[in-house]
Structures are given as structure tokens and as C-alpha cells.
Design an enzyme around this catalytic site. Sequence first.
Site, PDB file in Angstrom:
ATOM      1  N   ARG A 168     -26.865  18.028 137.881  1.00 48.07           N
ATOM      2  CA  ARG A 168     -28.224  17.821 136.110  1.00 48.07           C
ATOM      3  C   ARG A 168     -29.633  16.983 136.795  1.00 48.07           C
ATOM      4  NH1 ARG A 168     -24.817  19.947 136.280  1.00 48.07           N
ATOM      5  NH2 ARG A 168     -23.095  20.872 134.105  1.00 48.07           N
ATOM      6  N   SER A 239     -24.734  21.197 126.013  1.00 51.18           N
ATOM      7  CA  SER A 239     -24.028  20.279 126.102  1.00 51.18           C
ATOM      8  C   SER A 239     -25.165  19.205 126.343  1.00 51.18           C
ATOM      9  CB  SER A 239     -22.872  19.514 127.527  1.00 51.18           C
ATOM     10  OG  SER A 239     -22.569  20.577 128.698  1.00 51.18           O
ATOM     11  N   GLU A 334     -28.998  14.880 127.790  1.00 50.09           N
ATOM     12  CA  GLU A 334     -29.035  15.911 129.295  1.00 50.09           C
ATOM     13  C   GLU A 334     -30.238  16.763 128.837  1.00 50.09           C
ATOM     14  OE1 GLU A 334     -26.803  19.838 130.972  1.00 50.09           O
ATOM     15  OE2 GLU A 334     -25.246  17.648 130.371  1.00 50.09           O
TER      16      GLU A 334
END
Length: 338
Positions: A168, A239, A334
Site C-alpha cells: 500500500r 478500505s 489508507e
Amino acid sequence: MSHVPDIERDVQLRDFNTLRLHANATGWVNAASTDAIVAGVHAGASLGLPVIPLGEGSNVVLPEILNALVVRVSSKGIKRLKDDGRRVRLRVAAGENWHAFVVWCVEEGLFGLENLALIPGTVGAAPVQNIGAYGVEVSNSLRGVEVVDRESGAVDYLGAEECDFAYRYSVFKDINSRRWIIASVDFELDRQAPVHHEYPALADRLPSPEPSHRDVMEAVIAIRRDRLPDPLTHPNAGSFFKNPEVTSEQATALAAEYPDLPRFQAGERVKLSAAWLIERAGWRGTSVNGICMSSQHALVLVNESADTASELLAFASQVQQGVQKQFGVELSIEPDVL
């Protein structure tokens, strides 16, 4: 020579971010090509405004006031750069819809991205957080990125190795490297690529033990539609928290107390399930001031009726504190928080 773009002033961005947050931008310009992005950068400099790129707004938390020139990257096009009969190199414009591109690839018999179906956003957004799902990351197939320096307007090219990809993460998320706007992305796809179907939740949904690439894509789409709230009806950014990574010692101690805690080896560290932590801490389905952690999936934060980023981030902070208090684990957000 890039033309002077049409600049709109005082633009409300509520319809341009999937969290549906109110955010007023000082300026706005639509950029349908690399030249238009360059022109937007020069326009921002002439106005004395920082330049902020925006795709479909699916992985961003926008502030109430954005004193910047927003460059909406809307370029389209897929170009074949090389084809040796097996592997194909593609250059894809940053404004292309990600899911539509994945479907196109599968229909063309070009494989490697099918596990990443139905992830919202544009092709240009995909490298930023190195999107990943069901055992595959976009960096596995990405070969390079055409970028525009948002300060000088210079066009450059970064090979995959220069993007510093990790879980990520990419160089585009580094606060010191955010000078680039992604204009196009190069991929190498393979007509004979292996089918990645080992991920347990995916394997359970496949029609046979030897599925095709199309089977995998269709299963991924079905799982995501079942498990994740639709941002069109339940405003969200997918997310909202990353799966945290802890030391082996911390993971072992947590597993002794919580034997059902999902954990995965990630190099020398251990990755934990953020969704499990959030649910066990009691936040799944909990709503505060018009914001909730989805009852469909504990990792998805849904904006039911809040107007501003400050309200949303206050709720996110409560979730983080709840998980920290119970498990001693820190959750990181995120999406990009501007």
C-alpha cells in the site's frame, strides 16, 4: 506549447469524491491529455496556487477548504507499445477507469490484473498506493509511469524500480515526492500468465480447482459486490485502514490471547487483519454523528450524513484509539488525507 486552460473558480467537489464530503476548491481545470496537465501546472503557478491532481476521488479525504488549483485528470486511451505474441506492453492514460481497463484486458486475453477487478478509481491512481487484492499487487505488472512535475510542468518517466513499491505504498505517497502527477501508466501483461487463485476467500468462490483468468475476475467481482458497500449508495473510500504490521513477538503474544486473530507473514514482520481488530473492538456497524464502520465490512468507513473531513477524521480517530486500547496495535489511514 501547451494552451491556456479554462479555469473554473470556487468549485464544490462533493460530486468528485466518493466519500461525498463538502470541499471547495479555489480553482479547477479539466485535463484530458498530458499537455493539458502541463498547462494546468503552469496555470497554477501563474495564479500562485499549489496544484492538486484528482481522478475519481475514490481514495482521498478532501478538506472543507482546498486553496489550490485542482487538476482533474480525465485523459483516455490504451496504446500497444510492444507485442511479442505472448507478452504485451501497454501505455494507458491516467484518466481511464481502472475496473473498465481490467475487464478490457481479460476480454483481450491479456492477463495479470484480473484479481484487481472492481477496485474503484482511475488507472492513474492505481500506482499511488500500489493497489492490491487477493494475492496480487498492481506493481507485479507495472513497468513504468509517465509523470508531470507539479511545480515545473516538466514531463518525466519513472521505471517501476524508481517507484519504490511496497505494501500500500509507492514513492507517490511519500510527502517529499508528491511533486508528480501521473499522466499515463505502462503495463506488461501476459497471455500465458499463471492464474492466481490461492487466496482462501477467492478459492472458495471459484467454480473449479483449475479456474480460468475470467473465472477469477468474475469471482473477485462477486465477492466485492457481496462484501463491500457500493460507494454510489453508501459513500465510502473502500478500505479506510491498512492492515497493520507488527513484530513477530507482538503477533505471538496477541495470538496467545486471541487464537482466531488472522495473521500473515510479511517478511520479518507479521501482518494482522485490520477488519478483525476493528470488529473485535466493537466498531463494526457502529455509527457516530452520521459516520459508521460498515456492517457489511468492518474495514469500510461509510459517510451516512456528515459534511466535512474533520467530522469523518474525528470518528476515524475514535476507531484507532479503540483498537490501540484493546490490542496495543496502531491503525494507519489508507486514503490520502489532503
